[in-house]
Design a protein around this motif. Structure first.
Motif, PDB file in Angstrom:
ATOM      1  N   THR A  88       0.830  -1.208   0.000  1.00 29.72           N
ATOM      2  CA  THR A  88       0.000   0.000   0.000  1.00 29.72           C
ATOM      3  C   THR A  88       0.862   1.255   0.000  1.00 29.72           C
ATOM      4  O   THR A  88       0.589   2.232  -0.709  1.00 29.72           O
ATOM      5  N   MET A  91       2.484   1.817  -3.407  1.00 32.18           N
ATOM      6  CA  MET A  91       1.503   2.347  -4.348  1.00 32.18           C
ATOM      7  C   MET A  91       1.228   3.826  -4.079  1.00 32.18           C
ATOM      8  O   MET A  91       1.114   4.629  -5.003  1.00 32.18           O
ATOM      9  N   ALA A  92       1.176   4.197  -2.783  1.00 33.91           N
ATOM     10  CA  ALA A  92       0.917   5.593  -2.424  1.00 33.91           C
ATOM     11  C   ALA A  92       2.075   6.488  -2.845  1.00 33.91           C
ATOM     12  O   ALA A  92       1.870   7.591  -3.362  1.00 33.91           O
ATOM     13  N   THR A  94       4.225   5.884  -5.263  1.00 35.58           N
ATOM     14  CA  THR A  94       4.214   5.970  -6.728  1.00 35.58           C
ATOM     15  C   THR A  94       3.182   6.985  -7.212  1.00 35.58           C
ATOM     16  O   THR A  94       3.470   7.811  -8.082  1.00 35.58           O
ATOM     17  N   ARG A  95       1.985   6.933  -6.632  1.00 34.37           N
ATOM     18  CA  ARG A  95       0.943   7.890  -7.028  1.00 34.37           C
ATOM     19  C   ARG A  95       1.352   9.320  -6.686  1.00 34.37           C
ATOM     20  O   ARG A  95       1.126  10.251  -7.466  1.00 34.37           O
ATOM     21  N   ALA A  96       1.967   9.496  -5.502  1.00 33.28           N
ATOM     22  CA  ALA A  96       2.403  10.836  -5.093  1.00 33.28           C
ATOM     23  C   ALA A  96       3.458  11.378  -6.046  1.00 33.28           C
ATOM     24  O   ALA A  96       3.438  12.551  -6.426  1.00 33.28           O
ATOM     25  N   GLU A  98       3.901  10.527  -9.184  1.00 34.38           N
ATOM     26  CA  GLU A  98       3.246  10.854 -10.454  1.00 34.38           C
ATOM     27  C   GLU A  98       2.502  12.183 -10.374  1.00 34.38           C
ATOM     28  O   GLU A  98       2.516  12.979 -11.315  1.00 34.38           O
ATOM     29  N   ASN A  99       1.860  12.444  -9.226  1.00 32.03           N
ATOM     30  CA  ASN A  99       1.135  13.704  -9.054  1.00 32.03           C
ATOM     31  C   ASN A  99       2.084  14.902  -9.043  1.00 32.03           C
ATOM     32  O   ASN A  99       1.793  15.957  -9.608  1.00 32.03           O
TER      33      ASN A  99
END
Length: 344
Positions: A88, A91-92, A94-96, A98-99
């Protein structure tokens, strides 16, 4: 497979080529609901020389769920939760990332990284006294060399004090001294006290530069027996970082420590040469890229200029010079975004 109210047993005859006697595993806890639906893994010890380990087998993955004690089951659940938590978190992150890239853009992130690199350099500068009324008080000499260290430099620096003009001319062939020191030796003071002072500073500066060439320090006296013990100790304590490798603690000259050594070399060179120095000459002695040297010089609040090199040392090419003068210029780190060209 046999199952009881609170006990279970499992017998194993080995693989097709295993002639060893049967192995019996007995579980004193739990009940097996379906003997046909049982997943397990059997691990065999590779240590064939240790009589206590060569017959060892470990049976696990669903066995803990079926027969493990409450403590083992809690540990299994904890491991699974940690695994889920790590997934988790990844994934968080990676998303951060990308943002951030989407919001700021790659160019801005590269600029921020350059700014961080310069700020890291500034952390390893000698103490800077911005309120100083004279250039010599901006980077004070006693912050570079203590009185005890200065006293210890007398003996090794004597070799430089007594050099004749003919011996100085032969030094480049021996490659025993750096270029900056060789150039400064050509203009040694006549006064005995001033000559001795400059020789001590030059010897220490040359030692600092040579120390910066090292990577991993394996000896307590890295610069050899001719270097005073207090100087060797200073180099190890102030200009190396501790690292742990193969079970041993080692002293490493990291990139940040290299920057720190360079800053102290620049500060000492300013005291030696009336607060104007040939940065190109020092950059080559330190085996650095020009941008790295200029970043450190600007962080030290030097004014950068360009002119021809000294005679015999790149006299036909432009060298970068750094001058320490008051008031100190504001620090504007390089590496930022280039200005956009105006549209006609």
């Amino acid at each position: 497979m046999a199952a009881a109210a609170d006990a279970a047993g499992w017998s194993y005859r080995g693989g097709p080529r295993d002639e060893q006697s049967a192995l019996l595993v007995h579980f004193s806890n739990g009940r097996l609901q379906n003997s046909e639906d049982m997943n397990f893994t059997l691990y065999k010890s590779k240590d064939t020389t240790n009589p206590r380990k060569k017959h060892r087998r470990i049976l696990v993955d669903s066995c803990i769920e079926a027969f493990g004690s409450n403590k083992q089951k809690r540990a299994l659940n904890s491991r699974r939760m940690n695994q889920v938590g790590n997934e988790t978190l990844n994934m968080a992150v990676t998303r951060a990332a990308e943002n951030i890239i989407g919001a700021k853009g790659v160019a801005t992130l590269v600029s921020d990284a350059a700014q961080d690199d310069v700020e890291e350099v500034s952390l390893f500068l000698p103490p800077c006294h911005e309120e100083a009324d004279k250039p010599e008080n901006v980077y004070r000499f006693e912050d570079l060399i203590s009185s005890a260290e200065y006293e210890a430099l007398q003996a090794p620096a004597a070799a430089l004090t007594n050099l004749t003009s003919e011996e100085i001319l032969k030094k480049p062939e021996e490659e025993s001294l750096c270029s900056f020191v060789l150039e400064e030796l050509k203009s040694m003071p006549v006064d005995e006290s001033s000559r001795d002072h400059k020789a001590r500073c030059l010897w220490f500066l040359d030692t600092l530069i040579k120390f910066s060439y090292k990577k991993v320090i394996k000896k307590k006296c890295p610069m050899g027996p001719d270097c005073p013990r207090i100087i060797n100790k200073k180099l190890m304590k102030n200009f190396t970082a501790l690292t742990y490798n193969s079970g041993r603690i080692q002293n490493l000259i990291s990139a940040s420590m290299k920057a720190k050594i360079t800053a102290y070399v620049v500060a000492l060179a300013l005291h030696i040469n009336k607060f104007q120095i040939d940065l190109t000459l020092l950059q080559r002695d330190m085996k650095l890229h020009e941008t790295r040297m200029l970043d450190i010089a600007k962080a030290m609040r030097l004014k950068i200029s360009k002119k021809k090199g000294l005679s015999g040392l790149g006299a036909d090419e432009d060298h970068k010079f750094g001058t320490l003068s008051l008031p100190l210029p504001s620090f504007k780190p390089s590496g930022g975004q280039r200005k956009r060209k105006k549209m006609d």
